[in-house]
Write an enzyme that holds these catalytic residues in place. Structure first.
Site, PDB file in Angstrom:
ATOM      1  N   ALA A  65      23.716 -13.710  86.821  1.00 33.09           N
ATOM      2  CA  ALA A  65      23.823 -14.922  87.280  1.00 33.09           C
ATOM      3  C   ALA A  65      23.806 -16.107  86.255  1.00 33.09           C
ATOM      4  CB  ALA A  65      22.675 -15.327  88.260  1.00 33.09           C
ATOM      5  N   GLY A 110      22.924 -10.222  88.129  1.00 32.61           N
ATOM      6  CA  GLY A 110      23.806 -10.287  89.100  1.00 32.61           C
ATOM      7  C   GLY A 110      25.474  -9.641  89.015  1.00 32.61           C
ATOM      8  N   GLU A 113      24.435  -6.333  89.990  1.00 32.23           N
ATOM      9  CA  GLU A 113      24.429  -6.404  91.493  1.00 32.23           C
ATOM     10  C   GLU A 113      25.883  -6.410  92.571  1.00 32.23           C
ATOM     11  OE1 GLU A 113      21.502  -9.517  90.986  1.00 32.23           O
ATOM     12  OE2 GLU A 113      20.503  -8.725  92.520  1.00 32.23           O
ATOM     13  N   GLU A 133      16.279  -9.037  84.710  1.00 34.85           N
ATOM     14  CA  GLU A 133      15.644 -10.442  85.044  1.00 34.85           C
ATOM     15  C   GLU A 133      14.207 -10.397  84.735  1.00 34.85           C
ATOM     16  OE1 GLU A 133      17.687  -8.287  87.005  1.00 34.85           O
ATOM     17  OE2 GLU A 133      19.004  -9.674  88.026  1.00 34.85           O
TER      18      GLU A 133
HETATM   19  N1  CAA Z   1      24.461 -17.173  82.036  1.00 34.07           N
HETATM   20  C1  CAA Z   1      24.711 -18.238  81.504  1.00 34.07           C
HETATM   21  N2  CAA Z   1      25.536 -17.749  80.312  1.00 34.07           N
HETATM   22  C2  CAA Z   1      25.558 -16.685  79.669  1.00 34.07           C
HETATM   23  C3  CAA Z   1      25.022 -15.626  80.302  1.00 34.07           C
HETATM   24  C4  CAA Z   1      24.293 -15.781  81.698  1.00 34.07           C
HETATM   25  N3  CAA Z   1      24.048 -14.663  82.428  1.00 34.07           N
HETATM   26  N4  CAA Z   1      25.148 -14.145  79.815  1.00 34.07           N
HETATM   27  C5  CAA Z   1      25.800 -14.869  78.637  1.00 34.07           C
HETATM   28  N5  CAA Z   1      26.182 -16.276  78.392  1.00 34.07           N
HETATM   29  C6  CAA Z   1      26.704 -16.888  77.662  1.00 34.07           C
HETATM   30  C7  CAA Z   1      25.824 -17.151  76.364  1.00 34.07           C
HETATM   31  O1  CAA Z   1      24.805 -18.172  76.835  1.00 34.07           O
HETATM   32  C8  CAA Z   1      26.786 -17.577  75.298  1.00 34.07           C
HETATM   33  O2  CAA Z   1      27.094 -18.839  75.459  1.00 34.07           O
HETATM   34  P1  CAA Z   1      27.525 -19.834  74.168  1.00 34.07           P
HETATM   35  O3  CAA Z   1      28.696 -19.407  73.236  1.00 34.07           O
HETATM   36  O4  CAA Z   1      27.819 -21.140  74.800  1.00 34.07           O
HETATM   37  O5  CAA Z   1      26.127 -19.746  73.417  1.00 34.07           O
HETATM   38  C9  CAA Z   1      27.975 -16.728  75.798  1.00 34.07           C
HETATM   39  O6  CAA Z   1      27.851 -16.343  77.094  1.00 34.07           O
HETATM   40  C10 CAA Z   1      28.186 -15.409  75.027  1.00 34.07           C
HETATM   41  O7  CAA Z   1      26.839 -14.640  75.005  1.00 34.07           O
HETATM   42  P2  CAA Z   1      26.159 -14.123  73.830  1.00 34.07           P
HETATM   43  O8  CAA Z   1      26.495 -14.871  72.647  1.00 34.07           O
HETATM   44  O9  CAA Z   1      24.527 -14.034  74.156  1.00 34.07           O
HETATM   45  O10 CAA Z   1      26.846 -12.761  73.753  1.00 34.07           O
HETATM   46  P3  CAA Z   1      26.312 -11.538  73.089  1.00 34.07           P
HETATM   47  O11 CAA Z   1      27.234 -10.493  72.944  1.00 34.07           O
HETATM   48  O12 CAA Z   1      25.344 -11.763  71.696  1.00 34.07           O
HETATM   49  O13 CAA Z   1      25.159 -10.720  73.792  1.00 34.07           O
HETATM   50  C11 CAA Z   1      24.654 -10.269  76.281  1.00 34.07           C
HETATM   51  C12 CAA Z   1      25.879 -10.423  75.311  1.00 34.07           C
HETATM   52  C13 CAA Z   1      23.516  -9.203  75.763  1.00 34.07           C
HETATM   53  C14 CAA Z   1      25.174  -9.872  77.528  1.00 34.07           C
HETATM   54  C15 CAA Z   1      23.752 -11.536  76.285  1.00 34.07           C
HETATM   55  O14 CAA Z   1      24.530 -12.612  76.687  1.00 34.07           O
HETATM   56  C16 CAA Z   1      22.813 -11.459  77.372  1.00 34.07           C
HETATM   57  O15 CAA Z   1      21.244 -11.129  77.402  1.00 34.07           O
HETATM   58  N6  CAA Z   1      22.986 -12.162  78.667  1.00 34.07           N
HETATM   59  C17 CAA Z   1      22.038 -12.721  79.549  1.00 34.07           C
HETATM   60  C18 CAA Z   1      21.942 -11.490  80.522  1.00 34.07           C
HETATM   61  C19 CAA Z   1      20.842 -11.542  81.491  1.00 34.07           C
HETATM   62  O16 CAA Z   1      19.872 -11.801  81.326  1.00 34.07           O
HETATM   63  N7  CAA Z   1      21.402 -11.605  82.750  1.00 34.07           N
HETATM   64  C20 CAA Z   1      20.808 -11.787  84.117  1.00 34.07           C
HETATM   65  C21 CAA Z   1      20.869 -13.173  84.732  1.00 34.07           C
HETATM   66  S1  CAA Z   1      19.833 -13.712  85.582  1.00 34.07           S
HETATM   67  C22 CAA Z   1      20.214 -12.915  87.139  1.00 34.07           C
HETATM   68  O17 CAA Z   1      21.337 -12.257  87.211  1.00 34.07           O
HETATM   69  C23 CAA Z   1      19.368 -13.179  88.302  1.00 34.07           C
HETATM   70  C24 CAA Z   1      20.164 -12.838  89.661  1.00 34.07           C
HETATM   71  O18 CAA Z   1      20.253 -11.594  89.985  1.00 34.07           O
HETATM   72  C25 CAA Z   1      20.481 -13.429  90.723  1.00 34.07           C
END
Ligand code: CAA
Length: 258
Positions: A65, A110, A113, A133
């Protein structure tokens, strides 16, 4: 309808949907859910669509998400954002046609999911799955806490949800989360081959498989078996799909499903 985040391609009855917001690793925001709801409505109204394949553009399937959209929400808004995603994924799951996830890269939060709301999952060897999460002080909000234990088992679900471990495609295969792992270059080719194979089967029968298995999962064995017998019977009789399929077998020809 024109979509900004979803790219669609319909050929030979297979609707390929590519989630395309690669700068945010295809993170799911309100706009995504609005587009997906509209697409699901279109699919329901279009008999040309026999099967749907969902994939992501770039290095992610979906990285979760949209954290930037969620960060400042209050309690009520948090619950509403959860329900928004839950409703969309439930509508996707309830489509009468099959839906396959072709998981090309990160399927986190998400994103994982979303794959679990599909009927089954084909993963590139590069795919990564996880429910991170708890790293954010959250729990899944799009029914991941419910579908993961149903798809795998309680131990796998609690392990993945508590540790936030990111697992590779082979581990996901071992847990029963994905059904097949492909070389990264052949993910779409192999997924489309599977989709084409399913499209060649009796279309009513395929829909009934989905309906009876999914409904039966929520029922007792006896209730589910009764449902199966009803639906089995519904494929018999004059001009039925079952009559054509069985006749074709006996006449050593290909069935014409009509
Ligand atoms: N939401 C918003 N932006 C996101 C994102 C997310 N879930 N995941 C990645 N991005 C964005 C980053 O902020 C980054 O943006 P900028 O270039 O503007 O800084 C861009 O995408 C590229 O990401 P990274 O630089 O982090 O890329 P990476 O290759 O170094 O890492 C990754 C990849 C391991 C997937 C890392 O991006 C990450 O950990 N992302 C978050 C994963 C996460 O926590 N997901 C769960 C979200 S909560 C949820 O989903 C709740 C639910 O069930 C409703």
């Amino acid at each position: 309808m024109d979509y900004k985040i979803l790219k669609t391609d319909l050929s030979d009855g297979i609707l390929t949907v590519t989630i395309s917001r690669p700068k945010a690793l295809n993170a799911l925001n309100t706009e995504f859910f609005n587009e997906m709801d509209a697409l699901i409505a279109e699919v329901k109204a279009n008999p040309e669509v026999k099967i749907m394949v969902i994939t992501g553009e770039g290095k992610a399937f979906v990285a979760g998400a949209d954290i930037a959209e969620m960060v400042n929400k209050n309690r009520e808004e948090g619950t509403a954002f959860s329900k928004l995603g839950q409703n969309t994924f439930r509508s996707l799951e309830l489509l009468d046609i099959p839906v396959i996830a072709a998981v090309n890269g990160f399927a986190l939060g998400g994103g994982m999911e979303l794959t679990m709301a599909c009927d089954f999952r084909i993963a590139s060897a590069k795919a990564k799955f996880g429910q991170p999460e708890v790293n954010l002080g959250l729990i899944p909000g799009y029914a991941g806490t419910q579908r993961l234990s149903r798809l795998t088992n309680m131990g796998n679900a609690l392990y993945l949800l508590m540790t936030a471990d990111m697992i590779g495609a082979e581990d996901a295969l071992r847990m029963g989360l994905v059904q097949k792992v492909t070389e990264p270059e052949t993910l779409m080719e192999e997924t489309l081959k599977i989709a084409k194979n399913i499209v060649s089967k009796g279309p009513q029968a395929v829909k009934k498989v989905k309906q009876v298995v999914r409904k039966g999962y929520e029922m007792s064995l006896d209730e589910g078996s009764a449902l199966e017998a009803e639906e089995f019977g519904s494929l018999f009789g004059e001009n039925s799909e079952g009559r054509e399929g069985m006749k074709a077998f006996l006449e050593k020809r290909k069935p014409e499903w009509g």
